[in-house]
Design a protein around this motif. Sequence first.
Motif, PDB file in Angstrom:
ATOM      1  N   GLU A 202       4.694   6.538  12.033  1.00  0.00           N
ATOM      2  CA  GLU A 202       4.166   7.897  11.967  1.00  0.00           C
ATOM      3  C   GLU A 202       4.492   8.664  13.245  1.00  0.00           C
ATOM      4  N   TYR A 203       4.366   8.019  14.374  1.00  0.00           N
ATOM      5  CA  TYR A 203       4.678   8.671  15.646  1.00  0.00           C
ATOM      6  C   TYR A 203       6.168   9.018  15.733  1.00  0.00           C
ATOM      7  N   SER A 204       6.998   8.097  15.230  1.00  0.00           N
ATOM      8  CA  SER A 204       8.442   8.354  15.218  1.00  0.00           C
ATOM      9  C   SER A 204       8.762   9.566  14.355  1.00  0.00           C
ATOM     10  N   LYS A 205       8.113   9.676  13.215  1.00  0.00           N
ATOM     11  CA  LYS A 205       8.328  10.828  12.344  1.00  0.00           C
ATOM     12  C   LYS A 205       7.932  12.121  13.046  1.00  0.00           C
ATOM     13  N   PHE A 206       6.809  12.088  13.747  1.00  0.00           N
ATOM     14  CA  PHE A 206       6.356  13.286  14.449  1.00  0.00           C
ATOM     15  C   PHE A 206       7.365  13.705  15.505  1.00  0.00           C
ATOM     16  N   VAL A 207       7.903  12.745  16.270  1.00  0.00           N
ATOM     17  CA  VAL A 207       8.888  13.065  17.302  1.00  0.00           C
ATOM     18  C   VAL A 207      10.139  13.663  16.685  1.00  0.00           C
ATOM     19  N   GLU A 208      10.608  13.067  15.596  1.00  0.00           N
ATOM     20  CA  GLU A 208      11.809  13.582  14.935  1.00  0.00           C
ATOM     21  C   GLU A 208      11.582  14.997  14.427  1.00  0.00           C
ATOM     22  N   ARG A 209      10.384  15.291  13.948  1.00  0.00           N
ATOM     23  CA  ARG A 209      10.107  16.640  13.465  1.00  0.00           C
ATOM     24  C   ARG A 209      10.066  17.635  14.616  1.00  0.00           C
TER      25      ARG A 209
ATOM     26  N   LYS B 290      -0.930  17.803  22.395  1.00  0.00           N
ATOM     27  CA  LYS B 290      -2.131  17.012  22.095  1.00  0.00           C
ATOM     28  C   LYS B 290      -1.791  15.842  21.184  1.00  0.00           C
ATOM     29  N   ARG B 291      -0.985  16.145  20.157  1.00  0.00           N
ATOM     30  CA  ARG B 291      -0.595  15.061  19.236  1.00  0.00           C
ATOM     31  C   ARG B 291       0.343  14.079  19.916  1.00  0.00           C
ATOM     32  N   LEU B 292       1.202  14.592  20.796  1.00  0.00           N
ATOM     33  CA  LEU B 292       2.146  13.734  21.499  1.00  0.00           C
ATOM     34  C   LEU B 292       1.411  12.785  22.433  1.00  0.00           C
ATOM     35  N   THR B 293       0.384  13.309  23.098  1.00  0.00           N
ATOM     36  CA  THR B 293      -0.383  12.471  24.033  1.00  0.00           C
ATOM     37  C   THR B 293      -1.222  11.440  23.292  1.00  0.00           C
TER      38      THR B 293
ATOM     39  N   ASP C  54      -4.693  37.663  12.716  1.00  0.00           N
ATOM     40  CA  ASP C  54      -5.360  36.660  11.868  1.00  0.00           C
ATOM     41  C   ASP C  54      -4.343  35.926  10.976  1.00  0.00           C
ATOM     42  N   ILE C  55      -3.389  36.669  10.489  1.00  0.00           N
ATOM     43  CA  ILE C  55      -2.397  36.024   9.602  1.00  0.00           C
ATOM     44  C   ILE C  55      -1.542  35.058  10.398  1.00  0.00           C
ATOM     45  N   ILE C  56      -1.096  35.459  11.593  1.00  0.00           N
ATOM     46  CA  ILE C  56      -0.199  34.608  12.366  1.00  0.00           C
ATOM     47  C   ILE C  56      -0.935  33.407  12.935  1.00  0.00           C
ATOM     48  N   ILE C  57      -2.088  33.663  13.543  1.00  0.00           N
ATOM     49  CA  ILE C  57      -2.806  32.575  14.224  1.00  0.00           C
ATOM     50  C   ILE C  57      -3.604  31.729  13.237  1.00  0.00           C
ATOM     51  N   GLU C  58      -4.196  32.363  12.267  1.00  0.00           N
ATOM     52  CA  GLU C  58      -5.060  31.631  11.349  1.00  0.00           C
ATOM     53  C   GLU C  58      -4.300  31.017  10.149  1.00  0.00           C
ATOM     54  N   GLN C  59      -3.147  31.588   9.848  1.00  0.00           N
ATOM     55  CA  GLN C  59      -2.436  31.097   8.660  1.00  0.00           C
ATOM     56  C   GLN C  59      -1.125  30.380   9.024  1.00  0.00           C
ATOM     57  N   VAL C  60      -0.251  31.068   9.772  1.00  0.00           N
ATOM     58  CA  VAL C  60       1.069  30.501  10.046  1.00  0.00           C
ATOM     59  C   VAL C  60       0.976  29.322  10.996  1.00  0.00           C
ATOM     60  N   LEU C  61       0.211  29.467  12.091  1.00  0.00           N
ATOM     61  CA  LEU C  61       0.129  28.405  13.094  1.00  0.00           C
ATOM     62  C   LEU C  61      -0.398  27.094  12.513  1.00  0.00           C
ATOM     63  N   PRO C  62      -1.493  27.081  11.782  1.00  0.00           N
ATOM     64  CA  PRO C  62      -1.932  25.804  11.185  1.00  0.00           C
ATOM     65  C   PRO C  62      -0.897  25.220  10.226  1.00  0.00           C
ATOM     66  N   LEU C  63      -0.174  26.103   9.531  1.00  0.00           N
ATOM     67  CA  LEU C  63       0.846  25.603   8.599  1.00  0.00           C
ATOM     68  C   LEU C  63       1.951  24.869   9.345  1.00  0.00           C
ATOM     69  N   VAL C  64       2.405  25.454  10.464  1.00  0.00           N
ATOM     70  CA  VAL C  64       3.477  24.829  11.232  1.00  0.00           C
ATOM     71  C   VAL C  64       2.990  23.528  11.859  1.00  0.00           C
ATOM     72  N   LEU C  65       1.786  23.549  12.420  1.00  0.00           N
ATOM     73  CA  LEU C  65       1.258  22.324  13.024  1.00  0.00           C
ATOM     74  C   LEU C  65       1.092  21.213  11.990  1.00  0.00           C
ATOM     75  N   THR C  66       0.596  21.597  10.851  1.00  0.00           N
ATOM     76  CA  THR C  66       0.410  20.589   9.800  1.00  0.00           C
ATOM     77  C   THR C  66       1.746  19.997   9.356  1.00  0.00           C
ATOM     78  N   SER C  67       2.789  20.840   9.239  1.00  0.00           N
ATOM     79  CA  SER C  67       4.104  20.326   8.838  1.00  0.00           C
ATOM     80  C   SER C  67       4.661  19.357   9.865  1.00  0.00           C
ATOM     81  N   LEU C  68       4.231  19.513  11.151  1.00  0.00           N
ATOM     82  CA  LEU C  68       4.691  18.596  12.187  1.00  0.00           C
ATOM     83  C   LEU C  68       3.861  17.324  12.247  1.00  0.00           C
ATOM     84  N   VAL C  69       2.578  17.482  12.138  1.00  0.00           N
ATOM     85  CA  VAL C  69       1.659  16.371  12.403  1.00  0.00           C
ATOM     86  C   VAL C  69       1.457  15.502  11.167  1.00  0.00           C
TER      87      VAL C  69
END
Length: 1723
Positions: free
Chosen positions: A504-511, A490-493, A432-447
């Motif tokens: 915004e798309y350029s920023k996402f790619v660079e991240r 999904k975000r890339l597509t 729960d900590i890894i999937i519910e907490q860490v994963l959304p945090l990493v995705l959010t920092s990218l997206v």
Amino acid sequence: MPGHSSKKQAQRTKGNVRPSSSSQAAQLLSQAGNQSTFVGFDSMSGSPGYVPVSQTLEDVDSSLDADFRLVLRKLTKKDSITKVKALQEFRSLCKEKDVEELKAVLPFWPRMFNKTALDVDHRVRETTQTALTALVVKTKKHMAPHLRSLMGAWLLCQCDTYPTVSAAATQAFQSAFPPAKQTDVLMYCRTEITQYLTDQLLNQTPHTLSDPKTTDPDDMQNKYLRVMTSSLYALRKLLTSLPANHVESLYESLDILLKESKFWKYGKSPTPSIKAAFYSFLASICQIQPELSALYSSKMTPLILHNLDEKDPVICPTVWEATLSLINYVPDCWKSVSVEKAFWPKLRSGLENGFYGNMTLIGPNLLPFLSKVPVNILGEDKKFYPQFFSYMTSGLGKVQTSPSESAAMVKAYIECCQYVSVTEEDKQISRDIIIEQVLPLVLTSLVNSSWTLYRSPLYSLMGSAFSSLEVSASSMTNEFWTELVNGVIKRLTSGVSSVDTDLEYSKFVERCIHLVSCLVFPKIGNKNKTEKVKFSMGIESDHVATEGERTPLSTGASQFVQKLTLKAFQIARESHSIHCLHLFASLVELDPSQNTIQKVIEDCEGPVDDDQSHASYFVFSVCIPWLQEVMSSGAVDPKQLLSVICTFMPLLESDAIAKLLEQLCQMKLSFGAFHHLLEKMMSLQARISSVNTWLQGTTFHSKVVAITTEVCQRSMTLEPADDCEIQKGWSVISLVLGKQANWTLSCDLVQEILQIVHQSLLVLRNSKHTHKADIAIKFVAKATHSFFLNSKSCLTLPSATDLLLVLFSVSLDNNWDVTDETVQECEHVWSEGLATIVRQTGGLLQDNGVLGKAVSLVKTCLNKVTCIAQFDKLSDKVQSLLSVVKDNVPECEKGDNPVLASVVRTLYMRVQPEVTNEVMEHLLVSGDYAFNDTLFSKGTEVIIFPYHSLHNALLLAHVRDSVMDSEAPMQDLSEEVETNLEMDVLLDSLYGEQVLRVLTNIGQKGPESETITTAVHRLESSLSKLVQQYPQSQHNLLVNKAMTRCEAGPWLWGVTLNHLLDLLSTNTPFTPDLGDLLDRCAELDTGRVHLLQSVGRYLTTADMMTLCEILVARLISCPLEAARLISGGYGTLAAVTSVLPGVMKDENLVPACLDMARGTLGQLMEWKEEDDTFLLFGSDLGEAAPGLVLVNAEVAKFLTLVVKYFNKHLTDKEWDFIMCSMVSMVQSVDESKSGLLGSCTIQSYTVSVCRLLHQVALSLQNVEDTYPTNLVSEWQEFFSESAYSTLLPLYVHVIAESKSTSTNHVLLGAMGSSVALCPKQQILVHQLPPMLVAGESSPLPDSLQTLMNHLCPLLTHKDRAIQITAFHLLSCVMPELPQYDKDGKETEDDKGETKRSPPAALMKVLSNCNVAMAILLGEEKVDTNVELVPYSDEYQYTLAYLLTWKLLLHIFTSCPAELRQEYASHFKDTGLIRQLMRYLFCLMPEKTPVVNQDGQSGTMFEVTPTLTVTDEPSVMEIQHVSSWVYQDTLQTMPAIARQWWLDQDRKTAAYVDRFTSKNVSQLLCTAEIRSIGRSDQKLDYITIRTRPNTREVIVTYALEEVSTEMVISLPQNYPMGNIEVHSEKRVGVSAAQWEKWLLQLKIFLQYQNGSLFDGLRIWKRNVDKRFEGVDDCMICFSVLHGTNYQLPRLQCKTCKKKFHSACLYKWFQTSHNSTCPLCRNLF
């Protein structure tokens, strides 16, 4: 002053409400008798009542040194400064005294230390510690008995909140005890320390720690808070320093402290420092005394755990330290706290808010904290961990704006996550900590584009943590990577569509790229990165950032990268997305695995044949067609595909690489794309031989040449739109040239590139579009910089040197239209290139070499210099050139640098300036040197600018500095040829300096000539320094060369030689050799005569005497036929005239000189008797031969010399010869006036004659007893009349006819000097042509009016000499004017005051000057100092204005009192005085400098200006004359000046008062008192005595029975202030009458424009008239009017009383009726 007195009465110490009384203290002390031997104040805490009060109490304190007793008494003072000084004295005494004397101080020291160590002032506390250091270092073991009474305050001071105090206390402790003993000291004193600190914490208050009567309340409170803080820290320090077995002994003391409720209140203190110290102490208690902590857990735990959300950065570290200590050492502490209501809300608040900006302080504590918190603290369902991470995730979103805060929180977050995943048995919680907490945090920092968390170490720490978790929790990590790649894809597509913006798309790619980079190179993410603006002229690098060692990817991470790479390739191929292409290229470069490429190919093309590798197929079948498609469409930047191709190039075969590069060269790549390809090839060159082969092949060469040609062509026709693309093209050239050494390119390619660039620059310089040169040259400089810096084999190519010289010419020549920045870049490039060439070639100097061509460029540009700014620029570049040569060529064994010397020799400009006819005529008329004739055929009319000579001087200075810096002996530094060349160049420069000096003297002077004048002054300064630094061993050689040149060609070499000898004699006198001089001058000609005139005066006195004897003997033996020749009598006479004054300096040789002068004079008289035509007396000089005229001019010079030095010794016959000759010569000048202004020979003759007349008139001004009996009378009655009756009209005539030339200036100066000494009687009987103004009525006689009309306009002449001459002539006649003006025209104003205007001729000049002064100074303020430029119109009219006023003041002084008053009324009513005073203050310097004139030295007000006719104008002259006029104005018209001062505003009046009091008042007071004491005029019945020191004059008036004594006191700001008059004694005068007389005297002194003596004389007249029976005016009650000094004239017909007209008019005006003031009848 009130402010001063109030300040003196202010209280010395705060709170001291009553002033101290020494007498009262002494009285109390005496009353005490023998009851007490110490004085102190017991009510004051810690008061030093033990300090002995006197030395008489020997039985008690006989051992205490008197110095220490005094210092200890000073320490009882209340003033901080006194305490600091006393402690400093104590420290000094400790160092000076011996140990026995210090032992006596030790009993007194502890209480004093305990007091001053806690003082309010940190300086006192710090100085106390330094004093303690000095004491303990000296006393050492003797301090032991007193240590326990010191140690408490000492330890407290070591924890002082002021850093310098705590450092000083710690230093004192470490100085007193070695490290091994420090713990023992604390153990020894632990009980006393604890008691002291406990007492401070529990018992002390602000009022007990300080004396409320003497201490400010704020200071009391601050001291209390500081002591409490320090006490808590001191307790902690004590606990942590003691061994464990000794801490137990403090259990009871600590228990007593913890029992007190006051102690626990410190935990709720509003003061952060106390609160932090409190928590720090609690942490130490928990760590050292856990049992005691457990005992007080109920009080301690809530205070600590209920404050986990503390926001203050001072407190929160100690709170968390106490928290960790508590939960670690007191496990049962959770029982004493309410988790749900207090602990968890506080912790939750801190987590979700990022601990309020304190994460860097708290972050390292979170993992230890989490490890000690029971997992079921919030219930058995273990919901603590999910909530903990949930709130921590929220906090991460709030701290991401701070790099340090976000880094600290991310690190703590990942560490806690990893800890839970490893230690928690329930894997569901970990998932729960890894999937519910860490994963959304990493995705959010990218997206989320607004998030900046990607800059933190999140990705690096996450990759490292999950790599270690794959062993124990592989399913969770696989699920994480799968979900993460799905979210990213999904975000890339979705980003390919037009929903999101491109940014915004350029920023996402660079991240995404950054994420993968952090996984591959974890150290990248460990640095906190911030986005910064970059400025670059080159191409931006497309490399992916890498740092540190590469880390193998875990299985999940590898699959993540592989899937992301494949998806990026698919989207890039399908949608031509540049961002996805960039992502794909970057990922491939980061992880170029065959497996990834195989999957990419299979996904797109299907299976690959076995005979072709996947890499080859991918490059040729996928990338190359794709690149061609991209280039044709232009939609995508091809650099990304080129990066992909270069990434797979190491996997290809050699043939495939060669084929690939050939294809790429054939493509029409843009400049930027080709630059990108070259950069990639640079990195692959060392690993792939095929790349190196391609770089040296013809295909690459042709491509580079084509690019260079295109770039240069486009640069010459540069348009703003092409700037970026051309910049990229120059980057290609720069890359090729800069790295050619690494590539070992052929010299042919480099030669071709440089030749194309060079030809392009030449075309640009010759074109009309020079404004485009700046950008093009800047590109060239940047492109070739690396080449010139690093290349070795190709620098000697002709094209390389040509291009280098073009860049050198850009920095030299002003014709290039480039900016300073471009010039600096060019200089940087050519200096680097030239340095490299010089290092390689050894600096061989050839005409066709780079150094030879550079020297030629310098000389060409030097000939084009037109101003000093251009020369400075060129000289800087020359110095840079020489520095490059000097720094890059090694010195020889002798220490010299032959290459540098060769370059300097070549740089010399051997061009000797030719003199002009005007220069030679000026030299001839000046009369300094003798000439045979006036045929100056060698002269030219070209004015030579000083830059060649200045250039040579700078080169000589460079050589001289190199010689002085060298360690080699001076005589071995250069060869003889080089020395001779250096001397020749120096002499050429000195000759050019003299030519230029004459040119500047005779040229048009003023502001427009300032540039050339500045250059000449700089040349003079440089050459002066060079000559003075010249080796003394070579002085003779240098002078001999100059003497040889003087012999060969006269012209200005005589002047040059004289200047050289003057410079050589600056420090030590240089004496030429007489024998060599006589050998050279055995036969005389013009050059040798000049040699004698120049060198003779620098011989020793004995040699000069010998030379004069030889010359006089030669002259006496000269026959008449040779007397007129330069080789005979003429030249010898000129030499004698020049050398003889030098012999006269020795008084012992005066008789011998007199004999020689008489011999020479007798020979002249003999020649005159033999041939009457030898001297041209009374004849027209224009009809005589020019050579004979010059001989007569030389005779006049000699006669001038005789009169100047031997006038007291001449006989009557000799005087007759001189006088008759002088008068006859003046007549000859008058006969030749028609040709005077057209002939330089006649002008030279006239100048010599006028100088003779000037010297005769000057000598006869003071009658000497040795003069012949009838000499003075004959001069006054005959000779002066004969000379000046002719010369004065001639002078006026010459002024009217002359033009502005240098010779005319010298002529008018000489004539003016003689005319200025014309006696008054000759001026009054002048023979000037009549000049009267029609319709102008004047009281002056026609003769005097004619003189005024002729001379007054000359005051405004543009020639200063004429102005000064006219002033001197008019000054002589000014005293004569008032006698004719008494009966002149006068007017009365509406106030009844009589006014009279000065002479009209002077007033007309003043009016004209007023207009100019109003333009110049009309808007200036009084306190503004204006400096006028000499030779300007402003200078001319200002000088005329001041001289005119000086003449008016002269008239004013010569007038009687009544006439002075009429003039004063005119000046006052017309506003002339108001204008004068304003202008004077604008011209006078605020700080008066010291001047020296005629042997007098002093300020401008103390020394009278001489106003010599022949002086040159200067800034100081106007200042001096204006100061002179101001002083004379105050002395002559004090009443008007005082009234003007009173009318000014406050600021102006204050400035005037300050200026006058400082500079003038004392001088005027001294002069007035001295004049009144020495006055030749006596007043009947009045006796005058003076008191100069007190500025007082005592006046005694005694007439029969009346006797009075009055004291006149002058103010300090005289004459601005009021003059005080008071009575010492009176006899025979009533009080009323006496008061009236005193008032009248004060009025006459205060309001009359004259001296004190004038005021006394008027007052006496008033008193005398009173005794004679004249009635007072019944309005002013005075016989004489106070201003116009008139008697009462107007009589009332009714009451028969008489009144002053001025008083009556004022009465009518103020009363508004015309009635008598007494009887009130109509007047």
